[in-house]
Design a protein around this motif. Structure first.
Motif, short mmCIF file in Angstrom:
data_model
loop_
_atom_site.label_atom_id
_atom_site.label_comp_id
_atom_site.label_asym_id
_atom_site.label_seq_id
_atom_site.Cartn_x
_atom_site.Cartn_y
_atom_site.Cartn_z
N ILE A 181 46.38 -51.74 58.33
CA ILE A 181 46.70 -51.93 56.91
C ILE A 181 47.39 -53.27 56.70
O ILE A 181 47.03 -54.06 55.83
CB ILE A 181 47.61 -50.78 56.38
N LYS A 182 48.37 -53.55 57.56
CA LYS A 182 49.13 -54.80 57.43
C LYS A 182 48.21 -56.01 57.54
O LYS A 182 48.36 -56.99 56.82
CB LYS A 182 50.19 -54.89 58.53
N SER A 183 47.26 -55.95 58.49
CA SER A 183 46.41 -57.12 58.73
C SER A 183 45.30 -57.23 57.68
O SER A 183 44.61 -58.23 57.60
CB SER A 183 45.77 -57.02 60.12
N GLY A 184 45.14 -56.20 56.88
CA GLY A 184 44.10 -56.26 55.85
C GLY A 184 42.74 -55.79 56.35
O GLY A 184 41.74 -55.95 55.65
N ALA A 185 42.69 -55.24 57.57
CA ALA A 185 41.40 -54.82 58.12
C ALA A 185 40.92 -53.49 57.54
O ALA A 185 39.73 -53.21 57.52
CB ALA A 185 41.52 -54.70 59.65
N LEU A 186 41.87 -52.70 57.07
CA LEU A 186 41.50 -51.38 56.55
C LEU A 186 41.86 -51.25 55.07
O LEU A 186 42.97 -51.62 54.66
CB LEU A 186 42.23 -50.30 57.38
N ASN A 187 40.91 -50.75 54.31
CA ASN A 187 41.15 -50.53 52.88
C ASN A 187 42.18 -49.41 52.70
O ASN A 187 41.94 -48.27 53.10
CB ASN A 187 39.80 -50.14 52.24
N PRO A 188 43.33 -49.71 52.09
CA PRO A 188 44.39 -48.69 51.93
C PRO A 188 43.89 -47.46 51.20
O PRO A 188 44.36 -46.35 51.48
CB PRO A 188 45.45 -49.41 51.11
N MET A 189 42.93 -47.63 50.31
CA MET A 189 42.43 -46.47 49.56
C MET A 189 41.75 -45.48 50.49
O MET A 189 41.91 -44.27 50.35
CB MET A 189 41.47 -46.97 48.47
N ILE A 190 40.98 -46.03 51.48
CA ILE A 190 40.30 -45.14 52.43
C ILE A 190 41.32 -44.35 53.24
O ILE A 190 41.22 -43.13 53.39
CB ILE A 190 39.36 -45.95 53.36
N LEU A 191 42.34 -45.06 53.70
CA LEU A 191 43.36 -44.37 54.49
C LEU A 191 44.10 -43.35 53.63
O LEU A 191 44.40 -42.23 54.08
CB LEU A 191 44.35 -45.39 55.10
N ALA A 192 44.39 -43.73 52.39
CA ALA A 192 45.11 -42.82 51.49
C ALA A 192 44.31 -41.52 51.32
O ALA A 192 44.89 -40.42 51.35
CB ALA A 192 45.35 -43.49 50.15
N LYS A 193 43.01 -41.65 51.15
CA LYS A 193 42.17 -40.45 50.99
C LYS A 193 42.20 -39.59 52.25
O LYS A 193 42.29 -38.37 52.20
CB LYS A 193 40.74 -40.86 50.65
N HIS A 194 42.12 -40.27 53.36
CA HIS A 194 42.15 -39.60 54.65
C HIS A 194 43.46 -38.84 54.84
O HIS A 194 43.48 -37.67 55.24
CB HIS A 194 42.05 -40.69 55.72
N LEU A 195 44.56 -39.52 54.53
CA LEU A 195 45.89 -38.92 54.69
C LEU A 195 46.04 -37.71 53.77
O LEU A 195 46.58 -36.68 54.16
CB LEU A 195 46.98 -39.96 54.34
N THR A 196 45.53 -37.86 52.56
CA THR A 196 45.65 -36.76 51.60
C THR A 196 44.88 -35.53 52.09
O THR A 196 45.37 -34.40 52.00
CB THR A 196 45.13 -37.21 50.22
N LYS A 197 43.69 -35.79 52.64
CA LYS A 197 42.89 -34.67 53.17
C LYS A 197 43.63 -33.96 54.29
O LYS A 197 43.72 -32.74 54.35
CB LYS A 197 41.55 -35.19 53.69
N LEU A 198 44.18 -34.79 55.20
CA LEU A 198 44.94 -34.23 56.31
C LEU A 198 46.10 -33.37 55.81
O LEU A 198 46.33 -32.25 56.28
CB LEU A 198 45.57 -35.40 57.10
N PHE A 199 46.78 -33.89 54.81
CA PHE A 199 47.95 -33.20 54.25
C PHE A 199 47.55 -31.87 53.63
O PHE A 199 48.20 -30.84 53.84
CB PHE A 199 48.61 -34.11 53.20
#
Ligand code: GDP
Length: 328
Positions: free
Chosen positions: A307-325
């Motif tokens: 995320i910091k380096s800009g390689a991953l779209n934060p929205m994709i990770l956010a969706k992933h995290l939400t699903k996990l949660f």
């Protein structure tokens, strides 16, 4: 630290107007311990039927404009009229610095020493949402204890105004003449939220400037779209030091109450505020649960670099995290 009281002791103490118990109950509300939080929620539920009978007034303005001087004079005037006045201060600065713009003990000396008034420095918390939830609950406890005018003070420089606007009936903005809006740090959005403006320190040499400012602000306010309650904000000038103009401010607030009560807006506004309160509470609790979730944290740690380096779209990770949660 004194021992916790029982629910019944808090409740009967507050309903009989016992200041010491009220104070302790607000401390309970401020506590971050889970058991305290549980008891505080129950207490607020118990006293709800005794709430809602006050006028809730938000007061804002940049540091130095004269908020505490205003509240001191205005509050004293209301006491003389036979009202029961409680003052709560929302101070966002204390979240970061643990210091406090508003918490200074020398403020409002006269009002603080008057047994008829109740003054409470801001409930602190780690988030603005938390601070506003606690301020709301403190306000309800004050109402249940018999206070019929609640003044909620906030520094007019940030988001805390929106939070306070969301819990009061009337929002008063204090201004100075002769200082440009930018100089005063007042954002247009805050002007838009105001139901009334009071140009403070309008005395002596300042009077001419203050009169000009009054005309300018009245014009500026007319440019804003009419609010849905049909009230157009009024501008007054005066001096918190010598008390001039304060009577007019009170008359304005009373006529605001009469008009909006008659038009049904008073009730509607409070209904909406309760719904917003629920929304904020849900978001706050969800946010806390999310941050505390183990699996969420593991994935967050793993993906932080991307995320910091800009390689991953934060929205994709956010969706992933939400699903996990949601699955956990
Ligand atoms: P706050 O930071 O907004 O709470 O402002 P204070 O109430 O502490 O006031 C800041 C300074 O302005 C103090 O020195 C007050 O005595 C002064 N002050 C407040 N109101 C008036 C007023 O109406 N006239 C004059 N001349 N000074 C005032």
């Amino acid at each position: 630290m004194s021992k916790r009281l029982s629910l019944e002791e808090y409740k009967s103490g507050i309903l009989s107007g016992n200041r010491a118990v009220l104070s302790r109950a607000i401390t309970l509300i401020e506590s971050t311990l889970a058991a305290d939080s549980e008891l505080a929620s129950q207490l607020v539920q118990e006293i709800l039927p005794a709430t809602g009978k006050s006028i809730r007034i938000g007061i804002t303005g940049v540091p130095g404009v004269g908020k505490s001087t205003f509240i001191e004079s205005f509050g004293s005037m209301l006491l003389e009229k036979g009202h029961q006045v409680a003052v709560l201060a929302v101070d966002p600065s204390s979240q970061k610095t643990k210091g406090s713009i508003l918490g200074d003990k020398t403020r409002m000396e006269k009002l603080s020493s008057d047994k008829r008034a109740f003054i409470r420095p801001s409930p602190t918390g780690s988030t603005l949402g938390g601070v506003s939830a606690k301020t709301r609950e403190a306000m309800l406890l004050c109402e249940a204890a018999g206070f019929n005018v609640i003044l909620i003070e906030t520094v007019g420089v940030g988001q805390s105004e929106t939070a306070v606007k969301g819990m009061v009936d009337f929002f008063l903005l204090l201004m100075l003449a002769g200082a440009g809006d930018e100089l005063q740090g007042i954002k247009k959005g805050i002007m838009e939220m105001a139901d009334g403006l009071f140009i403070n320190k309008a005395e002596g040499k300042n009077l001419i400037e203050a009169k000009k400012a009054k005309a300018n602000y009245s014009n500026a306010l007319h440019l804003f779209p009419m609010s849905e309650n049909g009230w157009s904000p009024k501008v007054f000038l005066g001096s918190s030091l010598d008390g001039n103009g304060l009577e007019e401010v009170w008359e304005m607030i009373c006529s605001f109450e009469a008009i909006t009560l008659e038009r049904g807006f008073w009730k509607k506004n409070r209904e909406n505020q309760r719904l917003n309160w629920l929304n904020e509470a849900v978001q706050d609790l969800l946010g806390k649960a999310f941050v505390a979730n183990k699996e969420v944290n593991t994935l967050l740690e793993k993906s932080a670099l991307q995320i910091k380096s800009g390689a991953l779209n934060p929205m994709i990770l956010a969706k992933h995290l939400t699903k996990l949660f949601l699955k956990s």
